[in-house]
Design an enzyme around this catalytic site. Structure first.
Site, short mmCIF file in Angstrom:
data_model
loop_
_atom_site.label_atom_id
_atom_site.label_comp_id
_atom_site.label_asym_id
_atom_site.label_seq_id
_atom_site.Cartn_x
_atom_site.Cartn_y
_atom_site.Cartn_z
N LEU A 28 -1.44 -1.27 -3.80
CA LEU A 28 -3.49 0.06 -3.59
C LEU A 28 -2.66 0.97 -3.22
O LEU A 28 -2.11 1.31 -3.17
CB LEU A 28 -3.08 -1.23 -1.96
CG LEU A 28 -3.16 -2.78 -2.31
CD1 LEU A 28 -3.60 -2.60 -0.76
CD2 LEU A 28 -4.62 -2.58 -2.93
N HIS A 40 0.65 -0.97 -0.15
CA HIS A 40 -0.03 0.36 0.34
C HIS A 40 0.64 1.20 0.26
O HIS A 40 2.06 1.27 0.98
CB HIS A 40 -1.12 0.01 1.66
CG HIS A 40 -1.70 1.18 1.40
ND1 HIS A 40 -1.86 1.30 2.72
CD2 HIS A 40 -2.31 1.95 1.25
CE1 HIS A 40 -2.56 2.97 3.05
NE2 HIS A 40 -3.11 3.27 1.40
N SER A 41 0.46 2.21 -1.13
CA SER A 41 1.23 3.73 -1.25
C SER A 41 2.71 3.14 -0.64
O SER A 41 3.22 2.88 -2.08
CB SER A 41 0.92 4.46 0.55
OG SER A 41 1.30 5.30 -0.15
N MET A 42 3.70 4.01 -0.32
CA MET A 42 5.13 3.46 -0.18
C MET A 42 5.56 2.03 -0.52
O MET A 42 5.98 1.97 -1.12
CB MET A 42 5.21 4.45 0.91
CG MET A 42 7.12 4.15 0.78
SD MET A 42 8.17 4.67 2.64
CE MET A 42 7.88 3.72 4.44
N GLY A 61 4.16 0.27 -1.43
CA GLY A 61 4.04 -0.63 -2.73
C GLY A 61 4.73 -0.09 -4.11
O GLY A 61 5.76 -0.75 -4.58
#
Length: 228
Positions: free
Chosen positions: A53, A29-31, A33
């Site tokens: 995500l 998720h976010s970082m 990813g």
């Protein structure tokens, strides 16, 4: 010392080496990813599926803002080094502090995060996270470097964006060219192994409405395995 993204890639490598994993999947998720894509680019033979995500997998910087970006990272870290120790909160104050700083969370999901994100001390609780992870990455990559890195990917990649999240801002006009270049790069390099979906929700939709994201991921994994 500050962290760089390569440090997080090293952390993944350390964990899978300890567990003896040769082939596995990453959901980031976010970082997380971004770290997942970097790992899958450097160690492409180990990653089978990669789900991102509310993240494009890369946060490239253009060369014309490189110097200002570097200046910002230096001044930000200088302020961090001069800060005092961890502040003590009551449990309710800590909850409100988290909600104020992350407005995409709701009351229930914030309470879940605080279970692992705080530790008790005399007089209340303190946040147990390492504040260095909030520092801006001081060594950004360019779009050209991002497109080059993704060429080594061998895994299936599924990008799931939230229509109210910061990543979706790229679709609404912020950094549109960069976002589209990254999506095009995934499509050209991975062909049918790349998928891209936008869901209703904010940056923490996977926490606030986990059943929505879980259903997509399960269906995608079923589709992938049906091709094998």
């Amino acid at each position: 010392m500050r962290y760089q993204y390569l440090d997080y890639v090293s952390d993944i490598h350390r964990v899978i080496t300890s567990l003896g994993w040769r082939r596995f999947s990453i959901i980031g998720h976010s970082m997380g990813g971004v770290v997942g894509v970097k790992f899958a680019s450097v160690f492409p033979e180990t990653v089978q599926h990669l789900t991102l995500l509310d993240c494009y997998g890369f946060f490239p910087s253009s060369t014309d803002v490189l110097l200002s970006h570097m200046k910002k990272t230096v001044t930000q870290y200088s302020r961090f080094e001069g800060a005092n120790g961890a502040k003590v909160y009551t449990a309710e104050e800590a909850l409100q502090r988290l909600l104020n700083g992350n407005q995409s969370l709701n009351y229930d999901t914030a309470k879940v995060l605080l279970q692992r994100g705080t530790k008790p001390v005399p007089g209340g609780v303190v946040f147990s996270r390492d504040i260095r992870i909030t520092m801006i990455n001081s060594v950004p990559i360019t779009l050209e470097q991002a497109l080059y890195m993704m060429k080594s990917l061998q895994c299936d990649v599924y990008v799931i964006l939230a229509n109210e999240g910061p990543a979706a801002d790229s679709e609404r006009g912020v950094s549109t060219d960069v976002a589209q270049s990254i999506l095009t790069g995934f499509k050209e390099n991975l062909k049918e192994r790349f998928k891209y979906t936008v869901v209703d929700g904010n940056h923490f939709v996977h926490l606030n409405e986990p059943e929505k994201i879980a259903r997509i991921i399960v269906n995608q994994l079923y589709y992938i395995h049906s091709r094998l």
